[in-house]
Each structure stands twice: as structure tokens, then as C-alpha cells.
Enzyme design. Structure first.
Site, mmCIF file in Angstrom:
data_model
loop_
_atom_site.group_PDB
_atom_site.id
_atom_site.type_symbol
_atom_site.label_atom_id
_atom_site.label_comp_id
_atom_site.label_asym_id
_atom_site.label_seq_id
_atom_site.Cartn_x
_atom_site.Cartn_y
_atom_site.Cartn_z
ATOM 1 N N LEU A 112 40.351 57.632 11.998
ATOM 2 C CA LEU A 112 41.256 56.901 11.112
ATOM 3 C C LEU A 112 42.516 56.545 11.869
ATOM 4 O O LEU A 112 42.806 57.112 12.909
ATOM 5 C CB LEU A 112 41.616 57.787 9.917
ATOM 6 C CG LEU A 112 40.443 58.299 9.105
ATOM 7 C CD1 LEU A 112 40.922 59.302 8.083
ATOM 8 C CD2 LEU A 112 39.755 57.164 8.407
ATOM 9 N N ASP A 113 43.299 55.609 11.305
ATOM 10 C CA ASP A 113 44.574 55.310 11.962
ATOM 11 C C ASP A 113 45.723 55.765 11.067
ATOM 12 O O ASP A 113 45.506 56.321 9.995
ATOM 13 C CB ASP A 113 44.658 53.840 12.339
ATOM 14 C CG ASP A 113 44.738 52.959 11.120
ATOM 15 O OD1 ASP A 113 44.743 51.740 11.296
ATOM 16 O OD2 ASP A 113 44.781 53.482 9.997
ATOM 17 N N SER A 114 46.942 55.492 11.528
ATOM 18 C CA SER A 114 48.085 56.088 10.826
ATOM 19 C C SER A 114 48.261 55.518 9.421
ATOM 20 O O SER A 114 48.751 56.222 8.523
ATOM 21 C CB SER A 114 49.347 55.915 11.649
ATOM 22 O OG SER A 114 49.434 54.602 12.142
ATOM 23 N N LYS A 124 48.083 44.733 12.351
ATOM 24 C CA LYS A 124 48.201 46.001 13.061
ATOM 25 C C LYS A 124 48.375 45.809 14.563
ATOM 26 O O LYS A 124 49.102 46.531 15.205
ATOM 27 C CB LYS A 124 46.914 46.783 12.774
ATOM 28 C CG LYS A 124 46.904 48.186 13.210
ATOM 29 C CD LYS A 124 45.785 48.938 12.544
ATOM 30 C CE LYS A 124 44.470 48.657 13.224
ATOM 31 N NZ LYS A 124 43.533 49.779 13.016
#
Lengths: 156, 103
Positions: free
Chosen positions: A110-112, B72
Site C-alpha cells: 500500500l502507499d501512504s 501521485k
């Protein structure tokens, strides 16, 4: 007139005490004031005893004690179960790969942003706010459980 | 040759904004920017929680998630700053609408 009012008061006082102390006639008789007017009253109260004892005890207990509502107490096990349940519902996590020690970023990929969403879901589940500085450090279910147990004073 | 050099620079700069890499790979400014952006995302989610209708809430959450994820991997500093300002404006707008709706 005053005597009649007093009779009524003593009668209503005698009623709960009859239900709670299911024994001692002498105590009850002593509780009633020893004036001549009230002696026939105590006999009447005794004769009503059998009828009243049949009724439910709840109203009198309600008069004499208070009841409060609260959530069931938290344990580390219950916190862990709830955390894992919420994580399994998250669509980006594969439930099979999820362990209590799996790191969100390294193991689960997962990312932040996802981590922020997960912490928000935990806030919703447990009903208290987690400040930003501490939220960004929580990187695995174990750490979340530890943090919540810390904040909610759950010891084992 | 010039284009390959450009590409190397772009690859290096792509460790920016939201990332999975350890913090040591970011410079201090990038790190702070990242923290700020995550803070905006968090405030956005908290504000969206207060929206009364469940359907609206889901729509807004998905919209916010898409917006942040789409950008992102942005690398241009100016673009990033512009997007941060935009996000703040959206957030303020949402908060004002909620305050009006509540009154």
C-alpha cells in the site's frame, strides 16, 4: 389530616423495605414509628406483605440505585479482532496475505494515501481521533492495536 | 544524449509526493511537502465524514481518492504547488458549504 398524610408516607416507605428485606418482622415493626395511630397501620402493612412480595422487584430497586450505560470493556483480543475485521473489509488488502505483523507498505504494497485511509477507518471504528503525528507512524496492525490499547488504557 | 540525461533526472525526481520509498530518499523540502499533502488528504477525509448523506459521502471520498492518486507521481514543483493550493480551496469550499447547510 396530618396523621392521615403520615400514614400514607409510612405506607409508601414500608413498601420498598418490605420487598428488599424479606425477613425481619421485628425490624419492620421497629422502623414504623411507635405512635398508637400507626400500630394498626403496621398490621395492615404485614397483611399486604404477601401480596406485594409476589410483584416484581424491579421498580423498588430502581428507586434506590442508579444504572448507567456504557460499552463493554475493551480487551487486547477484542481490539485485535476489530482491527483485523476492518482491514479485511478494505478493498486494497488481500485478506489471505494479511497478518498482524504485516507492514502496510513493505508487505501489503500500500502507499501512504492508503495508510491514511486505513487510520481514518480505525478512527471511525473505535470512535476517537488519532492525531496526524502519531497516525503516520502506525505501519502494521500490531502497532495499531498497541496504540489503541495505550490510548484506551487496556492492560493485560 | 540530452534526452537520456533528462530521463535520468526525471526518474530521480519521481521519488516525490506520495511514495513507498523510505524517507531517507527524500530531501527535507520534499519530505515536508509530502507531510503537508498527507495532512490535506486527512483533513479532506475528516470533512467529508460530516456530510449528511451517505451516497454523497461515498462519491466525495472516491473523488478525493482519485484526485490524489492521479497526481501521485507528479514531479514538477510548480504543478505540485498549484495542486496543493487547489486541494486547499476545495477543502475550504466543502467546509463552508457544510457550515451553511448546518445553520
Amino acid at each position: 389530616m396530618a396523621a392521615r398524610v403520615l400514614q400514607h408516607c409510612v405506607r409508601s416507605l414500608a413498601r420498598p423495605s418490605l420487598r428488599l428485606t424479606s425477613g425481619n418482622l421485628a425490624v419492620r415493626a421497629a422502623a414504623v414509628p411507635a405512635a398508637a395511630i400507626h400500630r394498626p397501620l403496621s398490621f395492615a402493612a404485614d397483611s399486604r406483605r404477601t401480596r406485594w412480595l409476589g410483584q416484581s422487584q424491579i421498580p423498588s430497586v430502581g428507586v434506590l440505585c442508579r444504572q448507567y450505560g456504557d460499552l463493554p470493556p475493551l480487551t487486547i483480543e477484542s481490539i485485535k479482532d476489530r482491527v483485523m475485521y476492518v482491514l479485511k473489509l478494505y478493498d486494497k488488502i488481500n485478506p489471505e496475505k494479511l497478518q498482524t505483523t504485516s507492514h502496510f507498505m513493505k508487505d501489503l504494497g500500500l502507499d501512504s494515501l492508503d495508510q491514511v485511509e486505513i487510520i481514518m477507518a480505525m478512527e471511525d471504528e473505535f470512535g476517537f481521533e488519532i492525531p496526524d503525528a502519531e497516525a503516520e507512524k502506525l505501519m502494521s496492525p500490531d502497532e495499531i492495536v498497541q496504540y489503541i490499547a495505550d490510548k484506551k488504557d487496556v492492560y493485560e | 544524449m540530452f534526452s537520456s540525461h533528462c530521463q535520468c533526472v526525471i526518474v530521480e525526481l519521481s521519488d516525490m509526493a506520495v511514495t513507498r520509498l523510505p524517507h531517507a530518499a527524500l530531501s527535507l523540502k520534499q519530505f515536508l511537502q509530502r507531510q503537508k499533502i498527507l495532512g490535506i488528504y486527512r483533513n479532506m477525509l475528516r470533512t467529508i465524514r460530516q456530510v449528511p448523506d451517505e451516497g454523497d459521502r461515498k462519491y466525495l471520498r472516491d473523488w478525493a481518492r482519485d484526485e490524489f492518486k492521479r497526481n501521485k507521481n507528479a514531479t514538477d514543483q510548480d504543478a505540485i504547488r498549484m495542486m496543493v493550493t487547489q486541494a486547499n480551496n476545495h477543502l475550504e469550499e466543502l467546509q463552508k458549504s457544510l457550515a451553511l447547510a448546518r445553520s
